[in-house]
Design a protein around this motif. Structure first.
Motif, short mmCIF file in Angstrom:
data_model
loop_
_atom_site.label_atom_id
_atom_site.label_comp_id
_atom_site.label_asym_id
_atom_site.label_seq_id
_atom_site.Cartn_x
_atom_site.Cartn_y
_atom_site.Cartn_z
N ARG A 255 43.74 33.12 52.56
CA ARG A 255 43.40 34.53 52.82
C ARG A 255 42.35 35.05 51.84
O ARG A 255 41.38 35.70 52.22
N LYS A 256 42.59 34.78 50.56
CA LYS A 256 41.70 35.32 49.54
C LYS A 256 40.27 34.82 49.71
O LYS A 256 39.31 35.57 49.53
N TRP A 257 40.13 33.54 50.08
CA TRP A 257 38.79 32.99 50.20
C TRP A 257 38.13 33.38 51.52
O TRP A 257 36.89 33.50 51.58
N LEU A 258 38.92 33.57 52.57
CA LEU A 258 38.37 34.14 53.80
C LEU A 258 37.80 35.52 53.52
O LEU A 258 36.71 35.87 53.99
N LEU A 259 38.54 36.30 52.75
CA LEU A 259 38.13 37.66 52.42
C LEU A 259 36.84 37.66 51.61
O LEU A 259 35.91 38.43 51.90
N VAL A 260 36.77 36.77 50.62
CA VAL A 260 35.61 36.74 49.73
C VAL A 260 34.37 36.22 50.46
O VAL A 260 33.31 36.88 50.47
N GLY A 300 35.38 39.81 60.68
CA GLY A 300 36.76 39.45 60.98
C GLY A 300 37.39 38.62 59.88
O GLY A 300 38.57 38.81 59.54
N MET A 301 36.61 37.72 59.27
CA MET A 301 37.09 36.91 58.17
C MET A 301 37.55 37.77 57.00
O MET A 301 38.54 37.46 56.33
N SER A 302 36.84 38.86 56.74
CA SER A 302 37.17 39.72 55.60
C SER A 302 38.27 40.72 55.92
O SER A 302 39.14 40.99 55.10
N LEU A 303 38.21 41.27 57.12
CA LEU A 303 39.07 42.41 57.44
C LEU A 303 40.50 42.00 57.78
O LEU A 303 41.47 42.64 57.33
N GLY A 372 32.19 41.59 47.66
CA GLY A 372 32.59 40.18 47.73
C GLY A 372 32.63 39.51 46.37
O GLY A 372 33.57 38.77 46.06
N LEU A 373 31.62 39.76 45.54
CA LEU A 373 31.58 39.16 44.21
C LEU A 373 32.71 39.69 43.32
O LEU A 373 33.34 38.93 42.58
N VAL A 374 32.95 41.00 43.38
CA VAL A 374 34.02 41.60 42.58
C VAL A 374 35.37 41.03 43.01
O VAL A 374 36.22 40.69 42.17
N MET A 375 35.57 40.91 44.33
CA MET A 375 36.83 40.37 44.83
C MET A 375 37.00 38.91 44.42
O MET A 375 38.09 38.48 44.01
N GLY A 376 35.93 38.13 44.49
CA GLY A 376 36.00 36.73 44.08
C GLY A 376 36.29 36.58 42.60
O GLY A 376 37.09 35.72 42.19
N LEU A 377 35.66 37.42 41.78
CA LEU A 377 35.91 37.38 40.33
C LEU A 377 37.36 37.74 40.03
O LEU A 377 37.99 37.10 39.17
#
Length: 410
Positions: A255-260, A300-303, A372-377
């Protein structure tokens, strides 16, 4: 969603005949997102007190009724009376929609606790279809039968669904929770996901007032074909959402990587949408449609993983499992979407006038890139903290075992 989207093709022209300026027409459209935001927070907080089933059924009933009322506004005297009635009906529709969507998300998540992402993906799929079918259906009915028929027909369909849902939907009872939206939103993970949801919603909203103008100006397409350009975005989103939801439920660790990565791909889509002038790529219609298709999939991948991620974070931080927490998450999700739906078209229209579509789309992509970058970090730091905590627990466990064995050795 069809009741929401049918206005676009013909309402602005009818409102102008009644003496409404372009600014007022924009405010009539914009007030929907504002009151949807406020109502989502209220209904999410008091879902348990009101009752999920009653909230959903009442929201549908009021929404169907005010949709029918919108169909008779052409009989209202022009000028301030017409404008005031438009605002009143539109605000009431926003509040009833917030009630129905907040309750429906909570009911579905309660009914399918192990498949939340799949259910949300399916819900978003039908929402996308409603947004796609609304404008062409509304335009066809308007041209064929006049102003009243699109609203009256769709409003009556919604009203007919009310007794059916009263019979089908189960009653879920739960005790009121002790937590609030503030306690939920200050959780770091939830705050960053909220930023992601708002950026995605604003991206969709940005395209509403700008993309059609850009296509008409750049490619000289007939007005009737402009709506087909939007199909690439809406259909790809509608088709990919349930698939992403299924993958998210089967493999929760993804989930986390789909979102990022969904956000990062979305950022790239907005940069290539124009394309941005610094890329020195000529704008072509096939490229625009292709980018919109990719954008629908990446959104869709993020939401879709966002809702179960917020829900799991809430449970990990002491929120009770039940309708109370589901109501908070559903209300927060709807409120954040409304924030983006308000900011996107507002800032998009302003930037389009000042710097053009290409640069405006690139700036919208910068928002998605940042989120995306903030979420990945954040996820990388969270993973690092968990590894250190696990190592520390292993070391402490080993020391305790040695301490327990020492008396036996002596």
């Amino acid at each position: 969603m069809m009741c929401y989207s049918i206005l676009g093709p013909f309402f602005p022209k009818e409102a102008e005949k009644k003496g409404a300026s372009n600014t007022v027409i924009g405010m009539i459209f914009g007030c929907y997102a504002l009151f949807d935001l406020l109502a989502s927070l209220v209904f999410g907080k008091y879902l348990v007190h009101i009752g999920a089933k009653f909230m959903f059924v009442a929201g549908m009933f009021v929404s169907g009724g005010v949709t029918v009322l919108f169909g008779v506004l052409d009989q209202v005297p022009e000028g301030p009376v017409f404008i005031a009635m438009c605002f009143l009906v539109r605000i009431t529709d926003a509040i009833s929609f917030a009630a129905a969507i907040t309750a429906s998300s909570s009911i579905l998540a309660k009914a399918f606790p192990n498949n939340v992402a799949t259910v949300m993906g399916s819900l978003e799929s039908f929402s996308g279809l409603g947004l796609v079918l609304g404008p062409p259906l509304g335009g066809f009915l308007y041209q064929s039968f006049g102003y009243e028929v699109p609203f009256i027909l769709l409003g009556c369909i919604v009203l007919l669904m009310v007794p059916l849902n009263m019979c089908i939907l189960p009653n879920y009872e739960s005790d009121p929770g002790k937590h609030s939206f503030w306690k939920l939103i200050i959780l770091p993970k939830v705050a960053f996901i909220s930023f992601v949801i708002t950026s995605l919603s604003s991206g969709f909203g940005f395209l509403d007032p700008t993309l059609s103008l850009f296509v008409l100006e750049k490619f000289n397409l007939p007005a009737g074909y402009v709506g087909l350009v939007f199909l690439g975005l809406a259909l790809s989103y509608a088709i990919s959402s349930p698939l992403v939801g299924l993958l998210s439920d089967k493999m929760p660790h993804l989930r986390k990587w789909l979102l990022v990565f969904g956000n990062l791909i979305t950022a790239g889509c907005y940069v290539f949408l124009g394309p941005a002038p610094f890329l020195h790529i000529k704008s072509q219609l096939w490229l625009l449609v292709l980018i919109l298709v990719i954008n629908g999939i990446s959104a869709g991948m993020s939401l879709i993983p966002a809702f179960p991620e917020i829900l799991s974070c809430a449970h990990e931080n002491g929120f009770e499992e039940g309708l109370s927490t589901l109501g908070l998450v559903s209300g927060l999700f709807g409120a954040l979407w409304s924030v983006g739906a308000f900011l996107g078209p507002t800032l998009g229209g302003f930037l389009y006038e000042k710097i053009g579509f290409e640069w405006a789309a690139a700036l919208q992509g910068l928002w998605a890139l940042t989120s995306g970058l903030v979420m990945g970090l954040f996820y990388l730091l969270e993973h690092s903290r968990r590894r250190r905590r696990s190592k520390l627990q292993n070391i402490l466990g080993t020391e305790e075992e040695r301490t327990a064995l020492l008396p036996d050795e002596t």
